[in-house]
Design a protein around this motif. Structure first.
Motif, short mmCIF file in Angstrom:
data_model
loop_
_atom_site.label_atom_id
_atom_site.label_comp_id
_atom_site.label_asym_id
_atom_site.label_seq_id
_atom_site.Cartn_x
_atom_site.Cartn_y
_atom_site.Cartn_z
N ALA A 186 71.74 -4.07 51.59
CA ALA A 186 71.80 -5.32 50.87
C ALA A 186 70.00 -5.22 50.41
CB ALA A 186 72.00 -6.09 51.23
N ARG A 187 69.10 -5.42 51.14
CA ARG A 187 68.21 -5.36 50.59
C ARG A 187 67.57 -4.35 49.73
NH1 ARG A 187 65.20 -6.60 55.80
NH2 ARG A 187 65.55 -8.80 55.97
N GLN A 188 68.12 -3.17 49.52
CA GLN A 188 67.34 -2.35 48.64
C GLN A 188 68.28 -2.50 46.90
OE1 GLN A 188 65.12 -0.64 50.04
NE2 GLN A 188 65.46 1.42 48.91
N LEU A 189 69.66 -3.50 47.22
CA LEU A 189 70.15 -3.57 46.15
C LEU A 189 69.48 -4.94 45.78
CD1 LEU A 189 74.03 -2.66 46.53
CD2 LEU A 189 72.14 -1.64 44.90
N THR A 190 69.52 -6.10 46.22
CA THR A 190 68.67 -7.15 45.82
C THR A 190 67.15 -7.17 45.48
OG1 THR A 190 68.81 -8.42 48.24
CG2 THR A 190 70.57 -8.00 46.62
N ARG A 191 66.52 -6.43 46.36
CA ARG A 191 64.80 -6.78 46.13
C ARG A 191 65.03 -6.37 44.08
NH1 ARG A 191 61.86 -2.58 48.77
NH2 ARG A 191 62.36 -3.07 50.03
N PRO A 192 64.99 -5.31 44.11
CA PRO A 192 64.78 -4.92 42.35
C PRO A 192 66.02 -6.15 41.26
CG PRO A 192 66.35 -3.30 42.85
CD PRO A 192 65.79 -3.77 44.20
N ILE A 193 66.40 -6.47 41.15
CA ILE A 193 67.21 -8.10 41.21
C ILE A 193 66.48 -9.19 41.13
CG2 ILE A 193 68.78 -9.22 40.87
CD1 ILE A 193 70.54 -7.01 41.47
N VAL A 194 65.37 -8.57 42.65
CA VAL A 194 64.55 -10.74 42.25
C VAL A 194 63.04 -9.66 41.22
CG1 VAL A 194 62.92 -11.66 44.01
CG2 VAL A 194 65.30 -11.03 44.62
#
Ligand code: ADP
Length: 463
Positions: A186-194
């Motif tokens: 979840a971190r890996q997926l959301t970090r670039p979106i942030v």
């Protein structure tokens, strides 16, 4: 705000819980339909084996109890009920030592008792582990001519063997690792979106150099690549816009300064007639230049914004080109330029006014950047691929490196600065040709001349 991170975790936990529920239900269905019956059969078989062996053991004083204790040690909880209803227990104690009435039939009618049946169907297979005397199988037997009932169940503590601990550990480890993995994912997926969100805020503030560090080989990687591309393009557009504004300001400023300067000079009372004429003609030229610049800018802007009202009709190119040449005949004579053309009847679908603008720009350039006594050739050719219109001059020519920039707004080759011009003509030509789905090819040799060939595909051409 519902963060994507939280939503992802909640969704995965929900899926995990659902899979546990479904897995547990399926395991129970399997237990109730297959395993339970087999278990009962197996336990009855064991109970019968025990009583058969018990009768084969020499009937000495202690042998009855010692044998049953030995069997209990192997992993069973045993209860023996005699004809008076007295119970004797072997192995781990039962939590509840009461027997239901139906169990009496073991002694009275010699029936087999299967209490596991009643229990296991209650709360799925959990009932199977209930440590009560109800939850046993019972078989009748006689010992020393007296009737007995033997009730047994496998000792739950002993059922849980090492392999069970290993399996529970295995399942537990899978659970823990999955939850940790899911949090990491979840971190890996959301970090670039942030990061991307942060970058868009930068862009909104007209800052086009956000260092987006996303190196991934998936859709998010593609998105960030496109984002970087967009950032570069916006940066480029921004620079182009700024240089456009500075060029426009400069190109307006210098003729205005000239007009102002020469108008001041004209005020002087002791001015010779020839000077007065010269100053007036400069003011006139500069005013014309301003007017042409304004017209070209207006046209470019309306083409850029797609606001130009294009009217597609059949344009007879040969006739239109001859008309344009006719219009500039005086300039050709003034500059002593020889013009020749080969214009067979050819038509294309297009906007008459825009196309006329193209020919005028190309012809005036061929005149402006020509040499005295030079020549211009205009030719029209209709091929299978479309229509080619070529303007060839014997002028000053264009350096190879300048050809690439020729169609940029305000671009003028240094050597032509002395000649009248705005640097907008060819960008207008390119815009119009593109609107007609055409292409432009430029061949030029310094000092020898240039050839501009315009190609229009058959979608717009018509013989
Ligand atoms: P301008 O108003 O300066 O003519 P254009 O956009 O029409 O602007 O042309 C851009 C530049 O390309 C010109 O300034 C000139 O240096 C060069 N150029 C255009 N046509 C020719 C040509 N036929 N021969 C040589 N140079 C040319």
């Amino acid at each position: 705000m519902k963060t994507l991170y939280r939503q992802f975790i909640v969704a995965t936990l929900f899926i995990l819980a659902l899979s546990i529920l479904i897995g547990f239900t399926l395991a129970n269905v399997f237990y109730l339909t297959v395993t339970k019956e087999q278990n009962i059969e197996k336990n009855i078989g064991i109970a019968e084996e025990i009583v058969t062996t018990l009768n084969m053991v020499p009937h000495a004083d202690n042998n009855f109890d010692r044998y049953l204790e030995a069997v209990a040690d192997l992993g069973y909880q045993i209860a023996v009920v005699d004809g008076d209803g007295q119970k004797r227990f072997y192995g781990d104690a039962f939590d509840d030592a009461a027997l239901p009435e139906e169990a009496d039939r073991v002694l009275t009618d010699g029936e087999v008792y299967t209490g596991v049946d009643n229990f296991s169907s209650r709360i799925f297979m959990i009932g199977h582990f209930t440590n009560k005397l109800h939850n046993t199988v019972g078989v009748p037997f006689t010992y020393n001519d007296a009737p007995y009932g033997l009730f047994i169940r496998p000792d739950t503590k002993l059922i849980a063997t090492d392999i069970h601990s290993v399996l529970i550990g295995f399942v537990g480890a899978i659970g823990v690792v999955s939850i940790l993995g899911m949090i990491w994912m979840a971190r890996q997926l959301t970090r670039p979106i942030v990061q991307l969100t942060e970058a868009t805020k930068y862009i909104a503030r007209e800052n086009y150099s956000y260092p987006l560090q996303i190196r991934r080989n998936d859709e998010i990687g593609q998105l960030s690549e496109s984002f970087n591309l967009m950032q570069t393009q916006l940066q480029h557009n921004d620079l182009a816009r700024k240089s456009f504004i500075s060029n426009v300001s400069h190109d307006f400023q210098s003729p205005l300064m000239n007009i102002q300067g020469y108008a001041d000079l004209l005020k002087s009372p002791d001015l010779s007639d020839s000077d007065r004429m010269a100053y007036t003609s400069i003011i006139d030229q500069e005013a014309k230049r301003l007017s042409s610049l304004t017209r070209q800018l207006l046209l470019l802007t309306s083409l850029d914004q797609g606001a130009y009202p294009m009217k597609h009709t059949t344009v007879k190119l040969d006739e239109q080109l001859k008309r344009v040449v006719q219009k500039y005949r005086w300039r050709l004579e003034e500059e002593d330029i020889n013009i020749s053309y080969n214009l067979p009847p050819t038509s294309i679908q297009g906007d008459v006014e825009l196309l006329e603008n193209v020919w005028e720009n190309l012809l005036t350039n061929a005149i402006k950047y020509n040499k005295p006594g030079g020549s211009i050739e205009i030719s029209l050719k209709s091929t299978d691929a479309g229509v080619d219109v070529a303007f060839k001059d014997s002028g000053i020519g264009i350096a190879r490196e300048a050809i690439e920039q020729l169609f940029e707004r305000f671009y003028r080759v240094d050597s032509s600065r002395k000649t009248d011009g705005t640097g907008l003509g060819l960008s207008i030509v390119q815009q119009i040709v593109t609107l007609h789905h055409g292409t432009i090819n430029v061949e030029s040799i310094i000092g020898e001349g240039s050839e501009f060939t315009l190609h229009f595909p058959h979608t717009v051409s018509k013989r």
